[in-house]
Design an enzyme around this catalytic site. Structure first.
Site, PDB file in Angstrom:
ATOM      1  N   ASP A  97     -24.666  34.592   7.698  1.00 18.77           N
ATOM      2  CA  ASP A  97     -25.417  35.168   6.580  1.00 18.77           C
ATOM      3  C   ASP A  97     -26.282  34.088   5.940  1.00 18.77           C
ATOM      4  O   ASP A  97     -25.818  32.958   5.718  1.00 18.77           O
ATOM      5  CB  ASP A  97     -24.452  35.747   5.543  1.00 18.77           C
ATOM      6  CG  ASP A  97     -25.161  36.627   4.536  1.00 18.77           C
ATOM      7  OD1 ASP A  97     -25.398  37.802   4.857  1.00 18.77           O
ATOM      8  OD2 ASP A  97     -25.491  36.143   3.435  1.00 18.77           O
ATOM      9  N   ILE A  98     -27.544  34.427   5.668  1.00 17.65           N
ATOM     10  CA  ILE A  98     -28.454  33.475   5.023  1.00 17.65           C
ATOM     11  C   ILE A  98     -28.079  33.375   3.545  1.00 17.65           C
ATOM     12  O   ILE A  98     -28.029  34.388   2.841  1.00 17.65           O
ATOM     13  CB  ILE A  98     -29.921  33.914   5.171  1.00 17.65           C
ATOM     14  CG1 ILE A  98     -30.284  34.033   6.655  1.00 17.65           C
ATOM     15  CG2 ILE A  98     -30.850  32.928   4.473  1.00 17.65           C
ATOM     16  CD1 ILE A  98     -31.678  34.576   6.901  1.00 17.65           C
ATOM     17  N   ASN A 146     -36.014  36.123  -1.585  1.00 18.61           N
ATOM     18  CA  ASN A 146     -36.911  37.252  -1.371  1.00 18.61           C
ATOM     19  C   ASN A 146     -37.560  37.701  -2.679  1.00 18.61           C
ATOM     20  O   ASN A 146     -38.761  37.977  -2.748  1.00 18.61           O
ATOM     21  CB  ASN A 146     -36.132  38.411  -0.753  1.00 18.61           C
ATOM     22  CG  ASN A 146     -36.843  39.055   0.410  1.00 18.61           C
ATOM     23  OD1 ASN A 146     -37.735  38.472   1.008  1.00 18.61           O
ATOM     24  ND2 ASN A 146     -36.456  40.270   0.737  1.00 18.61           N
ATOM     25  N   ASP A 203     -39.478  37.339   5.291  1.00 19.14           N
ATOM     26  CA  ASP A 203     -39.584  37.605   6.728  1.00 19.14           C
ATOM     27  C   ASP A 203     -39.699  36.313   7.516  1.00 19.14           C
ATOM     28  O   ASP A 203     -39.138  36.176   8.615  1.00 19.14           O
ATOM     29  CB  ASP A 203     -40.810  38.491   7.009  1.00 19.14           C
ATOM     30  CG  ASP A 203     -40.608  39.923   6.545  1.00 19.14           C
ATOM     31  OD1 ASP A 203     -39.464  40.297   6.231  1.00 19.14           O
ATOM     32  OD2 ASP A 203     -41.613  40.667   6.494  1.00 19.14           O
ATOM     33  N   GLU A 239     -30.063  40.291   6.092  1.00 21.40           N
ATOM     34  CA  GLU A 239     -30.130  38.843   6.333  1.00 21.40           C
ATOM     35  C   GLU A 239     -28.928  38.349   7.114  1.00 21.40           C
ATOM     36  O   GLU A 239     -28.666  37.141   7.181  1.00 21.40           O
ATOM     37  CB  GLU A 239     -30.230  38.082   5.012  1.00 21.40           C
ATOM     38  CG  GLU A 239     -28.987  38.127   4.144  1.00 21.40           C
ATOM     39  CD  GLU A 239     -28.925  39.333   3.222  1.00 21.40           C
ATOM     40  OE1 GLU A 239     -28.212  39.259   2.205  1.00 21.40           O
ATOM     41  OE2 GLU A 239     -29.585  40.351   3.512  1.00 21.40           O
TER      42      GLU A 239
END
Length: 342
Positions: free
Chosen positions: A216-217, A224, A233, A259
């Site tokens: 997971d980011i 974002n 993106d 994400e």
């Protein structure tokens, strides 16, 4: 590079397509490749005209623009039309072969009838030499006609095989599109589910280890919201590139959702997978996200990783849930870390 005239040779189109994608500094995902292949082949006049204008005006042909063009002109609806046309061509080829088969069967039946008749006449003790010549001549003529029908039949089969190859290529394109994440170019959730089922089955049958990584980011929503979806993106694509470049061919790197990414590691023990996970974490953490136009530095990029090995007899959902729980613990532990849960 422009498509002033239609390129006839598919090999030349493919080479020019890759060259153009490289010149524009784009990722050669199936969707991007399809757009520029269609452009250079001049398959859709409106699409070709739009790209020519963009190139002529030196506008930025970024991946977002290309994806919009793909979905408008070459997306599911357009591919459905291509498949419909391909299937129609295939049906026509099948009908051609059926007609040819019927013709060959009729010719064969007639040829056998001539052979029976010739055998009967040859067995007649009163046959004359002139009659022998006559029968022989008729057999030669019939044999030539039958051979010609066989040649025509072979041509029909070759045409049929050509149509099969064409439709198969179109089906492969659809399959790739259906199983590929549009933004990142890696496997999508559908492909992940299918690949994991296959990997679990193989592991159960062979006894070889199987490990799953869930990634997971960190703080992606904040990124974002702060810098915009386009920058977000870019982050997703950058992480996907790092994951793909850090794994081997047998592994499946997929966008699991939002994400979150996942990596299926067949024939990999949890111990070795843990080393890989740490390598992935480090490879991502050295990346900094910058705006290509302005050079603005958006800061460091980090990920949290959870991993677990498949246990004997457990089902897929239990396997995924345990890797997901490991990911949750990694984020609770402060992010930018790896947690293994056995």
């Amino acid at each position: 590079m422009t498509a002033a005239t239609k390129i006839a040779n598919p090999r030349d189109i493919a080479q020019n397509t890759m060259a153009m994608i490289t010149d524009l500094n784009l990722q050669p995902t199936p969707q991007v490749y399809h757009v520029f292949y269609a452009y250079l082949a001049d398959e859709i006049s409106e699409l070709s005209q739009i790209i020519r204008v963009l190139v002529r005006n030196t506008q930025d042909l970024n991946e977002e623009t290309v994806y919009r063009l793909y979905h408008k002109y070459l997306g599911v609806g357009a591919v459905d039309k291509q498949l419909t046309a391909g299937v129609a061509g295939l049906q026509a080829a099948v009908e051609l072969v059926e007609d040819a088969v019927d013709e060959v069967l009729r010719e064969t039946e007639g040829f056998c009838s001539h052979l029976d008749n010739a055998a009967t006449r040859f067995n007649d003790d009163s046959i004359t030499i002139d009659e022998v010549r006559e029968v022989t001549s008729e057999l030669a003529s019939t044999t030539n006609n039958t051979r010609q029908r066989c040649v025509e039949f072979q041509g029909s089969l070759e045409h049929y095989h050509g149509e099969v190859r064409r439709v198969r290529n179109e089906l492969e394109l659809v399959r790739r599109d259906a199983l590929t994440d549009t933004l990142t170019g890696i496997a999508n959730r559908k492909m992940f589910d299918a690949s994991l089922r296959e990997a679990v089955t193989n592991s159960m049958e062979t006894g070889n280890p199987l490990t799953l990584l869930m990634i997971d980011i960190d703080r992606f929503k904040h990124f974002n919201d702060t810098y915009g979806h386009r920058a977000g993106d870019g982050v997703l694509k950058e992480v996907a590139r790092v994951l793909v470049n850090s794994t081997k061919g047998a592994d499946t790197v997929a966008r699991y959702g939002g994400e979150e990414f996942a990596i299926i590691l067949p024939d990999t023990t949890p111990e070795n997978a843990e080393k890989l996970a740490e390598k992935l974490r480090q490879n991502v953490s050295v990346r900094r996200i910058r705006n290509k136009k302005t050079g603005k530095d958006f800061g460091q990029l980090t990920v949290s990783i959870g991993l677990s090995g498949l246990k004997l007899g457990e089902n897929i959902l239990e396997f995924i849930d345990r890797a997901d729980e490991a990911l949750y613990r990694a984020k609770q532990a402060g992010r930018n870390t790896c947690i293994r849960l056995d």
